[in-house]
Design a protein around this motif. Structure first.
Motif: not given
Length: 245
Positions: A88-103
């Motif tokens: 759920x932590x990993x999913x929260x990261x994907x859900x709340x951070x914009x794509x330009x940050x996730x990369x």
């Protein structure tokens, strides 16, 4: 008004069409990453962004049905037998951070990524991703966590709590199905906490229709209104002004 927004309906949302080819690909990817993580413990953080993305897709597309499972929670229980919290932590990261940050998150690790997600969720469109990514790279984990805590508690923000309660295994499928159905109706980008709040607000509104308690109905309507996008809020207010005049 309540009838228009109620989550209870005689026409429940249709289940997403199961794309077996895509589902098999995503489930295989998850197993590959988990196996890789176990083999290379020292480098486990570098693929956490990809894992979170695939987990969110499994929940949204209900790919767990390919394995004849009853719920997404049962799927997580098989893949994360020690603790489903990390998933759920990993999913929260994907859900709340914009794509330009996730990369760029692979360079800082999933623990700091979770802290970044807290700031992004709190600040919304005002989230300064460049500044916070720089802090995440430069600061040790504990120092960065304290920096995030200071940011979240040092300004006027809505207080939050983590609530724990026990569910029997026989109750979990019902709860999971309710959350997944709400996510289908409200949008799969919404958090599970948001979906639970809307389910509860809908229940309160329906429970007090017969006794005519206006305070409870008003509270429920306010909860629904608060989460409408700005354009829909303005349209709703214009409609009310038209009725008043």
């Amino acid at each position: 008004m309540v009838c228009l927004t109620s989550l209870r309906t005689s026409h429940p949302p249709m289940l997403p069409k199961l794309n077996k080819k895509r589902a098999l690909f995503v489930l295989t990817k998850i197993d590959e990453i988990l196996a890789w993580e176990r083999r290379t413990e020292a480098e486990r953080d570098t693929r956490f962004v990809e894992l979170g993305r695939y987990l969110c897709e499994v929940r949204a597309g209900q790919y767990w049905r390919l394995e004849n499972l009853k719920s997404f929670d049962e799927f997580l229980e098989r893949r994360f037998p020690e603790s489903r919290r990390k998933a759920y932590y990993l999913m929260s990261i994907h859900e709340h951070l914009p794509p330009q940050v996730r990369k760029d998150l692979k360079a800082v690790g999933w623990t700091k990524g979770l802290e970044l997600a807290k700031v992004a969720r709190s600040e919304g469109q005002d989230f300064d991703c460049a500044t916070w990514l720089h802090k995440a790279r430069e600061m040790p984990t504990e120092q960065f966590r304290r920096e995030v805590e200071k940011e979240l508690t040092g300004r006027e923000t809505e207080p939050h709590e983590i609530i724990y309660f026990k569910l029997y295994k026989s109750q979990i499928p019902v709860v999971e199905q309710a959350l997944e159905t709400a996510a289908l109706m409200l949008g799969t980008d919404k958090s599970r906490g948001y979906c639970l709040e809307m389910i509860c607000a809908d229940f309160l509104a329906g429970a007090h229709l017969e006794d005519g308690n206006p305070e409870i109905l008003l509270q429920s309507i306010q909860q629904f209104f608060k989460f409408l996008p700005g354009e829909q809020q303005n349209a709703f207010l214009e409609h009310l002004n038209g009725l008043a005049s």
